[in-house]
Each structure stands twice: as structure tokens, then as C-alpha cells.
Scaffold this active site. Structure first.
Site, PDB file in Angstrom:
ATOM      1  N   GLY A 190       0.822  -1.208   0.000  1.00 28.27           N
ATOM      2  CA  GLY A 190       0.000   0.000   0.000  1.00 28.27           C
ATOM      3  C   GLY A 190       0.855   1.257   0.000  1.00 28.27           C
ATOM      4  N   HIS A 219       4.178   2.284  -8.165  1.00 23.17           N
ATOM      5  CA  HIS A 219       3.244   1.149  -8.146  1.00 23.17           C
ATOM      6  C   HIS A 219       2.347   1.165  -9.388  1.00 23.17           C
ATOM      7  CE1 HIS A 219       3.962   1.550  -3.653  1.00 23.17           C
ATOM      8  NE2 HIS A 219       4.202   0.266  -3.862  1.00 23.17           N
TER       9      HIS A 219
END
Ligand code: PAF
Length: 287
Positions: A31, A37
Site C-alpha cells: 500500500g 506502483h
């Protein structure tokens, strides 16, 4: 639309995708997502029509003095970013699910974990290998995408996949960088504005050695001196190591590098641990 998958539905959704003829691409994360990402998701879409991301802050890969408790947890924002990037599904399990009561199994990848970050983070790669194995066991056959910023992690997971015959193809995705060259990382948000400015010295240290390598310098000691000069006293240095790009075995200062080698660096800037790396190779060797 991003589907939220539970432990009971993850495998079924992936099996159904495969039954429809769609390849599954899997992006494991902790996360606190950033553009790096999203580049993994973009690459995943090239490898599979069904793209699953996971968010799990894995307790077993943090040492007792590390930042597990304060690691940023931003699930809602992350889910919105994944939806925007076109991921198909998100799996965000609990610790109780990933480590059932009485959990007693760990994956140890030796050799590759003995250099670079290994000695500074005892147990870290065991935690990473274990959690990635647990995650891909639930996803099933897939392409697994990991960032090259965590070069040693990528090497360790690739070796585990090979050694355990996991039905997984590992793909390493190039590091995304800020305009001043700093590698994107969830931990960059810990940096104060002043530290953030100083952090640009880390990629500059890599570039200094890379430029000399491309001009023909192969002496490890000389390349190391150039990198250290560019780094100055920015980091409380853990290592700045030239290593074999496959075995990760370090080269001594007296050694001459071959045509392809890894330069990796790690250290603390204030309370934030930064890592970065570059694969040194001539243009001919990279073709
Ligand atoms: O790179 C990370 O974010 C983590 O180490 C990973 C691969 C998701 C395992 O927890």
C-alpha cells in the site's frame, strides 16, 4: 470497476479469469501507493487481462526496530488509485488470514540474502519470501510483477519461484524516479522538506559511478570513491556495494568489474532508510 476480493473469493475469481482464457497478472504491495506502483499495474496489464493487486503490510518482514507500526496505511486512497489505473481486483487480507494461529512455516532463500540488505535486516527476506509465497499460492498461476528498485527482493523472489517450481513468471519493472532522480518509494513521505532535497545525492552517487563505468573505468575502488564523493555525508551509510548482478556476491575494492555488475546503496537519511541501485553495463552488454 475494481473488485474487492476476500480470501474466500480470490482464488475463484482468478480461476474463473483463467477459465475465460485471461492470464492473471499479480502486483503485491504494502500500500501507500505512488506512481511507481502504478507503473507496475501498467506493466501488469501488458501481461494479463485480469490484474490483481494486493495490499498487505507484512509484519514478518519488519525488524523489531523498524517502521511496521508507523508504515503508512492509506487503503481508501490506494483503492481509488488502483481503480484509476485499471486494476481488475484488490486483495487486502488481514494478518489473521495470512498468518493463521499456529502458523509455523517460513521460506528461507540462502546465498542471495547474505549480502547487501541481508545482514542489516535479519529475517527481512524470509518474511518477504514467505508472504509472497503465501500470496501467489492463493492467486494461482500468474505473472508476478516486482519493482527493480528492490533489486535484492526481486532476485530472492525469482530464486524462490524457480527453486519451488511455483507456477509463476516473475517480471522486474524499472524503477520510477522523481524529476531529481530520487527513486520513488512509499517511505519518501517520511522525509522532511530539507531531507527530501538532500536525498537527490543518492541517485547522483549511482550516476557518478555509472558515468565513469561507461567511460571504461572498471576498478571497484575508483568507482566507489566517485560514488562516495557524490554522496557526501547525506546518508548514515549501511553499504555502497558493487556486486555480481546475479549472485549478489560483493566485489572487493581491488577487483575489476566485468561488463555487467550491480551497484547498490542503502543508508539512513535522518530516520528514513533509503535504498537504490543501478545495473552497470555497457550499451553493448544491455542489447
Ligand atoms: O515490495 C513490497 O512492497 C513488499 O516487500 C512485498 C513484495 C509486497 C511483500 O510484502
Amino acid at each position: 470497476m475494481l473488485r474487492l476480493l476476500e480470501p474466500q473469493t480470490l482464488r475463484k475469481a482468478c480461476d474463473l479469469a483463467r477459465a475465460r482464457g485471461e492470464s492473471v497478472a499479480f502486483v503485491p504491495t504494502m500500500g501507500a501507493l505512488h506512481s511507481g506502483h502504478l507503473s507496475l499495474i501498467a506493466e501488469a496489464k501488458r501481461h494479463g487481462a485480469f490484474v490483481v493487486a494486493s495490499i498487505f503490510v507484512n509484519p514478518t518482514q519488519f525488524g523489531p526496530q523498524e517502521d511496521f507500526a508507523k508504515y503508512p496505511r492509506t487503503l481508501e486512497d490506494d483503492a481509488a488509485m488502483l481503480a484509476g489505473a485499471g486494476a481488475s481486483a484488490l486483495f487486502s487480507p488481514t494478518s489473521e488470514h495470512m498468518y493463521v494461529a499456529g502458523d509455523a512455516t517460513r521460506i528461507v532463500v540462502s546465498q542471495l540474502t547474505e549480502s547487501l540488505c541481508g545482514p542489516f535486516r535479519p529475517g527481512h527476506f524470509e518474511g518477504v519470501a514467505t508472504v509472497v509465497c503465501k500470496l501467489v499460492s492463493q492467486v494461482g498461476p500468474c505473472t508476478l510483477l516486482l519493482g527493480q528498485k528492490d533489486y535484492q527482493q526481486l532476485a530472492v523472489v525469482s530464486r524462490m519461484v524457480r527453486d519451488l517450481f511455483l507456477p509463476v513468471t516473475v517480471v522486474g519493472v524499472p524503477t520510477m524516479r522523481e524529476p531529481d532522480g530520487l527513486a520513488m518509494s512509499s517511505r519518501n513521505r517520511y522525509l522532511s522538506p530539507e531531507e527530501r532535497t538532500l536525498a537527490a545525492a543518492v541517485p547522483q552517487a549511482l550516476r557518478a559511478a555509472e558515468a565513469a563505468f561507461k567511460k571504461g573505468e572498471r576498478q571497484v575502488g575508483a568507482l566507489r570513491a566517485l560514488s562516495l564523493a557524490a554522496l557526501g555525508d547525506t546518508l548514515k551509510l549501511q553499504y555502497l556495494t558493487f556486486a555480481d548482478a546475479d549472485s549478489l556476491a560483493p566485489y572487493a575494492d581491488e577487483a575489476k568489474l566485468p561488463e555487467r555488475a550491480l551497484l547498490a546503496v542503502a543508508g539512513y537519511l535522518g530516520k528514513t532508510r533509503l535504498i537504490d541501485n543501478v545495473v552497470l553495463q555497457t550499451n553493448e552488454a544491455s542489447q
